[in-house]
Design an enzyme around this catalytic site. Structure first.
Site, mmCIF file in Angstrom:
data_model
loop_
_atom_site.group_PDB
_atom_site.id
_atom_site.type_symbol
_atom_site.label_atom_id
_atom_site.label_comp_id
_atom_site.label_asym_id
_atom_site.label_seq_id
_atom_site.Cartn_x
_atom_site.Cartn_y
_atom_site.Cartn_z
ATOM 1 N N GLU A 23 0.755 -1.152 0.061
ATOM 2 C CA GLU A 23 -0.153 -0.013 0.043
ATOM 3 C C GLU A 23 1.060 1.395 0.032
ATOM 4 O O GLU A 23 1.822 1.368 0.575
ATOM 5 C CB GLU A 23 -0.904 0.002 1.167
ATOM 6 N N THR A 25 2.912 2.002 -2.235
ATOM 7 C CA THR A 25 4.086 1.873 -2.836
ATOM 8 C C THR A 25 4.076 2.078 -4.351
ATOM 9 O O THR A 25 5.128 2.331 -5.003
ATOM 10 C CB THR A 25 4.555 0.390 -2.647
ATOM 11 N N ASP A 26 3.037 1.992 -4.847
ATOM 12 C CA ASP A 26 2.818 2.202 -6.266
ATOM 13 C C ASP A 26 3.656 3.545 -6.844
ATOM 14 O O ASP A 26 4.324 3.692 -7.991
ATOM 15 C CB ASP A 26 1.490 1.890 -7.133
ATOM 16 N N GLY A 111 -16.986 4.867 -3.927
ATOM 17 C CA GLY A 111 -16.422 5.723 -2.967
ATOM 18 C C GLY A 111 -15.713 4.942 -1.501
ATOM 19 O O GLY A 111 -15.704 5.558 -0.568
ATOM 20 N N LEU A 114 -12.594 0.504 -3.194
ATOM 21 C CA LEU A 114 -12.713 -0.438 -3.977
ATOM 22 C C LEU A 114 -12.437 -0.209 -5.560
ATOM 23 O O LEU A 114 -12.506 -1.027 -6.414
ATOM 24 C CB LEU A 114 -13.967 -1.455 -3.956
ATOM 25 N N SER A 117 -13.877 4.251 -9.410
ATOM 26 C CA SER A 117 -13.580 4.982 -10.567
ATOM 27 C C SER A 117 -12.633 4.348 -11.575
ATOM 28 O O SER A 117 -12.596 4.541 -12.634
ATOM 29 C CB SER A 117 -12.616 6.314 -9.842
ATOM 30 N N ASP A 166 -4.749 0.501 -9.681
ATOM 31 C CA ASP A 166 -6.072 0.485 -9.560
ATOM 32 C C ASP A 166 -6.409 0.027 -11.011
ATOM 33 O O ASP A 166 -7.147 -1.017 -11.350
ATOM 34 C CB ASP A 166 -6.802 1.623 -9.148
ATOM 35 N N TYR A 215 -3.639 12.323 0.476
ATOM 36 C CA TYR A 215 -2.637 11.396 -0.371
ATOM 37 C C TYR A 215 -1.779 12.107 -1.086
ATOM 38 O O TYR A 215 -0.543 11.725 -0.960
ATOM 39 C CB TYR A 215 -3.980 10.905 -1.380
#
Ligand code: GLA
Length: 375
Positions: A23, A25-26, A111, A114, A117, A166, A215
């Site tokens: 998490e 990390t991308d 929202g 998961l 979007s 995602d 974020y």
């Protein structure tokens, strides 16, 4: 399609996802291990012979339309911006598009972390692929390229500075498998999910407050850490180098960097555990990931912590953690198939008492990435 008085000619779909581990990390060029879930965003549609896109949303009960020759952004937060963004980015990448009429329906909770979007983006991209380029053949795009374009739509058109995870899993997920992704090279490997265990998703039903600004702040802190350590990205900093030079960083920046550096290691260990069907080790790594997100990266919430604590006490649960960006949203638990009922009961009973909120619980199955077919 009744609203448009037309017969549907294609169906396009893309799934939501949970991230098993890796998490935040991308966007540090690191490693992630998500799986696509059995909840889709679906578009049924038919191409038009002009350059107009009309989309009706079942979930929102509204309709939007835009001209491919002049794509404007709808108001901030509008669901149609994901579709508009995909159209815009595809055209700027040189793809000739055809208009279509479509009805869009999402069963990915909106929202909740998961990736509803990314599922809208990838489903729209599949709809354009199905609609083709005006009477000619469908668009040919490989899965990784499609994911990158959908991510660009979110970064450049919608204006959310997300990483690649995602869209990548929504594009390339496979039934029964998790997807190990190197977010720098975009090399990926499908890893079978172990038999006999279930991934249970618990939606905290808590609003994701400040998610976007927090974020972006975390991203900036990671970039600052890499700069101070003279590395292109935190991916390039080994745990050994970090421990030696940790004192050079301001405390807050050091804690953020520590999360990312050790989380990358945990993903590699988790992939090894998965290959060896070592569910116990995998679960322990999930627990460690959550503790690090809570204490070092500070993106958990009291609701997410409550779910994780409740789950971790239930016999047959191997591990539990928040999933996705955090600040609310969903947690996941890896649980023995035979204990899914007991875990669900524990969450339904204890979570409302601790938080005053009603959770939603879904058992998820690793599912296929985006696709389309003619009807
Ligand atoms: C969101 C972003 C992803 C990733 C996660 C955190 O889901 O869209 O790119 O950064 O948060 O791991």
């Amino acid at each position: 399609m009744q609203t448009f008085g037309r017969q549907p000619a294609f169906v396009a779909r893309a799934p939501g996802r949970v991230n098993l581990i890796g998490e935040h990390t991308d966007y540090n060029d690191g490693f992630v291990l998500p799986m696509a879930i059995d909840r889709d965003v679906t578009i049924i549609g038919a191409s038009r012979d002009d350059r107009v896109v009309r989309l009706r949303s079942v979930n929102f009960g509204d309709e939007t339309s835009f001209a491919l020759d002049r794509i404007e952004k709808a108001h901030d937060g509008a669901w149609s911006n994901y579709a508009r963004g995909v159209a815009d980015v595809l055209q700027r990448a040189g793809f000739a598009l055809c208009g279509f009429d479509g009805v869009i329906y999402g069963e990915v909770p909106i929202g909740s972390g998961l990736s509803s979007s990314a599922a809208i983006e990838m489903a729209t991209l599949m709809a354009f692929a199905a609609a083709g380029a005006g009477g000619s053949a469908p668009l040919a795009l490989d899965g990784a390229q499609a994911a990158r374009l959908a991510q660009r739509a979110e970064n450049e058109f919608v204006g959310v500075n997300c990483g690649i995870m995602d869209q990548f899993i929504a594009s390339l997920g496979k039934a029964g498998h998790a997807l190990f992704i190197d977010c720098r090279s975009l090399a990926y490997e499908l890893t079978p999910m172990p038999k006999g265990v279930t991934v249970l998703v618990v939606d905290t039903s808590a609003p994701r407050s400040l998610a976007a600004s927090a974020y972006n702040e975390r991203r900036a802190q990671c970039e600052a850490a890499a700069r101070l350590l003279g590395a292109p990205a935190l991916r390039d900093v080994s745990a050994e180098t970090f421990e030696r030079r940790r004192g050079e960083l301001p405390d807050l920046i050091a804690r953020r960097a520590a999360h990312v550096i050790y989380e990358n290691r945990r993903v590699l260990d988790a992939v090894a555990a998965l290959r060896a069907s070592d569910v116990a080790t995998f679960g322990r790594l999930m627990n460690q990931s959550h503790a690090s997100l809570r204490d070092a990266y500070e993106v958990s919430s009291k609701e997410l912590d409550a779910v994780v604590e409740i789950a971790q006490r239930v016999p047959g649960v191997y591990g539990a953690r928040m999933t996705g960006a955090g600040f609310g949203g969903c947690a996941i638990a890896l649980v023995d198939d035979a204990q899914v009922g007991a875990l669900t009961q524990a969450v339904l009973h204890e979570y409302p008492r601790r938080t005053g909120r009603a959770p939603k619980v879904y058992a998820c199955v690793a599912s296929n990435g985006a696709s389309w077919r003619t009807l």
